[in-house]
Motif scaffolding. Structure first.
Motif, PDB file in Angstrom:
ATOM      1  N   SER A 124     -16.927 -24.211  26.013  1.00  0.00           N
ATOM      2  CA  SER A 124     -15.688 -23.463  25.754  1.00  0.00           C
ATOM      3  C   SER A 124     -15.369 -22.405  26.801  1.00  0.00           C
ATOM      4  CB  SER A 124     -15.783 -22.789  24.379  1.00  0.00           C
ATOM      5  OG  SER A 124     -15.794 -23.746  23.352  1.00  0.00           O
ATOM      6  N   ASP A 160     -13.933 -20.222  29.624  1.00  0.00           N
ATOM      7  CA  ASP A 160     -12.761 -20.187  30.497  1.00  0.00           C
ATOM      8  C   ASP A 160     -12.889 -18.959  31.397  1.00  0.00           C
ATOM      9  OD1 ASP A 160     -12.174 -18.035  28.852  1.00  0.00           O
ATOM     10  OD2 ASP A 160     -10.434 -18.984  27.886  1.00  0.00           O
ATOM     11  N   SER A 177     -22.458 -31.399  24.412  1.00  0.00           N
ATOM     12  CA  SER A 177     -21.616 -30.315  23.938  1.00  0.00           C
ATOM     13  C   SER A 177     -22.444 -29.390  23.058  1.00  0.00           C
ATOM     14  CB  SER A 177     -20.394 -30.864  23.191  1.00  0.00           C
ATOM     15  OG  SER A 177     -19.440 -29.842  22.959  1.00  0.00           O
ATOM     16  N   GLN A 188     -13.662 -29.155  28.296  1.00  0.00           N
ATOM     17  CA  GLN A 188     -13.936 -28.323  27.117  1.00  0.00           C
ATOM     18  C   GLN A 188     -15.078 -28.849  26.261  1.00  0.00           C
ATOM     19  OE1 GLN A 188     -12.292 -25.103  25.833  1.00  0.00           O
ATOM     20  NE2 GLN A 188     -12.502 -25.206  28.051  1.00  0.00           N
ATOM     21  N   PRO A 224     -17.280 -25.349  21.279  1.00  0.00           N
ATOM     22  CA  PRO A 224     -15.954 -25.925  21.055  1.00  0.00           C
ATOM     23  C   PRO A 224     -15.636 -26.144  19.580  1.00  0.00           C
ATOM     24  CG  PRO A 224     -17.078 -27.064  22.843  1.00  0.00           C
ATOM     25  CD  PRO A 224     -18.094 -26.178  22.193  1.00  0.00           C
TER      26      PRO A 224
END
Length: 463
Positions: free
Chosen positions: A380, A382, A413, A377, A417
């Motif tokens: 983000s 999915d 990142s 993660q 997230p």
């Protein structure tokens, strides 16, 4: 030489107009105002009337469009849902320290701090400017930018014969840019230091910046000023198939959201966008409110009042809903039916370092925007997000590619997230692929910026 396409020319113009996060935020607002968006102050109530609105908070900018069908028909009617394009306005660079004017051996230099994680060596021997904001004693903010004025000069190879075996830059000793020469004193060039002593206006960098901003030096009470490469973006490659520019991370994503928002200008409201039937997890017929959320300070971790970890986006979303009469359960339904497309640059496979990439997933230039995936993660995305992005790209008629990191090379990142954790809104991480990320001059496939913009347009359309 191949000419820039209209889209790349517009991106180039946007990059050149945005040497700092403050300039980028104001340029977004300026362009949206030019097509009918209304500039708001955070201290005024948010309007409920259909139309486009934009506000600037420091180096961040938020914009949204309320469609004609934005106000729900009642408590039982579908609450409006948001389609949010999240990006960031800042890039790795160098930021002026307090009392930045110094000199050594007759050279005028500037004291700077490293901002974020730049590839330090890529900033050497480039013509650089200073840009940002200065705040006057009356509290007013003034944007400032110089022309090419500064440079980090390398030591000649004659004075370091081993430099090609490994260049090591000490951030304190070696990264003090030169921006001028001390004036002669009694026929000799000055050799002292300006730090800690009174400097005249020609050797005081802050005085030069103040003059550039149209201010008296003693009128400046504060400043946030960074450095930027001044070379114009351009095409290269045998057929002009590649594009090079500073600050593609992440002005490429801000520009994609800006262009898509401008296409939704208030003059073309129509009947208001609604979520299409058959979209999993969303109420068919719910009015769609497209949002551009361009944060500052992502390169530092986003923990600021204008960063994604701060309250700015949530404040805007809740105030928009409140203006529309949506509160409590309605606001919760709105967030549950919304999407955030976190758009930030990703990595193309590097031909000289292919072993640093996943052995199967190798994004290529001009292969379309990246769908960024990470099991831990750090992104983000999915399964539901992957399916949604495939749908938006399909509607836009553009290809896309998956990006996943090599197991031994952890990825960075994004704001994705952070925003998903703060808001609970479903989030997908995407972006164009780059080589030389965090260099003073990055590169991408020439077709990919426009393809990302097309995908964002389909996302905003509520399909």
């Amino acid at each position: 030489m191949t000419a820039l396409t209209p889209h790349l020319q517009d991106l180039s113009d946007f990059v050149l107009a945005s040497p700092s996060s403050y300039h980028a935020a104001h340029e977004v607002a300026r362009r949206l105002e030019a097509v009918g968006y209304v500039r708001l102050d955070e201290q005024q109530d948010f309007p409920a009337e259909p139309g486009g609105y934009v506000l600037v908070r420091d180096g961040a900018v938020m914009a949204w469009k309320i469609p004609d069908a934005g106000r729900p028909a009642g408590r039982s009617g579908p609450a409006p849902v948001f389609r949010i394009l999240g990006a960031h306005t800042d890039s790795p660079t160098f930021k002026l320290k307090p009392r930045p004017s110094t000199s050594r051996e007759g050279w005028l230099q500037a004291g700077v701090e490293v901002y974020g994680g730049p590839l330090l060596n890529s900033w050497l021997d480039r013509d650089l400017c200073f840009a940002g904001r200065m705040v006057s004693v009356d509290g007013r903010e003034h944007l400032v930018r110089t022309g090419p004025i500064a440079r980090f000069p390398q030591l000649a190879i004659h004075l370091d014969r081993e430099v090609n075996n490994g260049l090591t830059l000490d951030r304190q000793r070696h990264l003090n840019p030169i921006w001028g020469v001390e004036p002669a004193v009694d026929g000799n060039v000055g050799t002292g230091g300006t730090a800690g002593r009174e400097a005249d206006s020609s050797t005081d960098l802050l005085a030069v910046l103040a003059r550039t901003a149209g201010l008296d030096a003693d009128a400046v009470a504060g400043f946030d000023v960074v450095m930027a490469d001044t070379q114009a973006p351009g095409l290269f490659g045998a057929a002009g198939e590649l594009f090079a520019s500073g600050r593609l991370d992440n002005l490429s994503s801000v520009h994609a959201g800006l262009v898509a928002m401008a296409a939704l200008s208030p003059e073309s409201r129509g009947g208001g966008m609604v979520v299409a039937d058959g979209v999993a997890g969303e109420s068919a017929g719910a009015p769609v409110i497209p949002v551009l959320a361009a944060f500052d300070h992502e390169e530092l971790g986003s923990a600021s009042r204008s960063g994604a970890a701060g309250p700015v986006l949530e404040d805007v979303l809740r105030r928009v809903l409140e203006a529309l009469g949506v509160q409590g359960q309605g606001a919760a339904r709105s967030f549950a039916g919304s999407w955030l497309l976190s758009a930030d640059a990703g990595h193309l496979v590097h031909p000289n370092y292919a072993e640093r990439h996943d052995p199967v997933n190798h994004p290529r230039p001009n292969g379309g925007p990246l769908l960024k995936i990470n099991a831990n993660q750090r992104y983000s995305t999915d399964a539901a997000g992957a399916a949604a992005f495939a749908r938006w790209c399909g509607v836009a008629g553009v290809p896309f590619q998956e990006f996943v990191s090599h197991n031994g090379v952890p990825c960075g990142s994004t704001i994705g997230p952070i925003s998903a954790t703060r808001l609970g809104i479903r989030t997908v991480d995407v972006g164009i692929g780059l080589l030389s990320m965090h260099s003073a001059r990055e590169m991408c496939g020439a077709e990919d910026p426009e393809r990302l913009t097309a995908a964002v347009g389909a996302f905003y359309a509520g399909v």
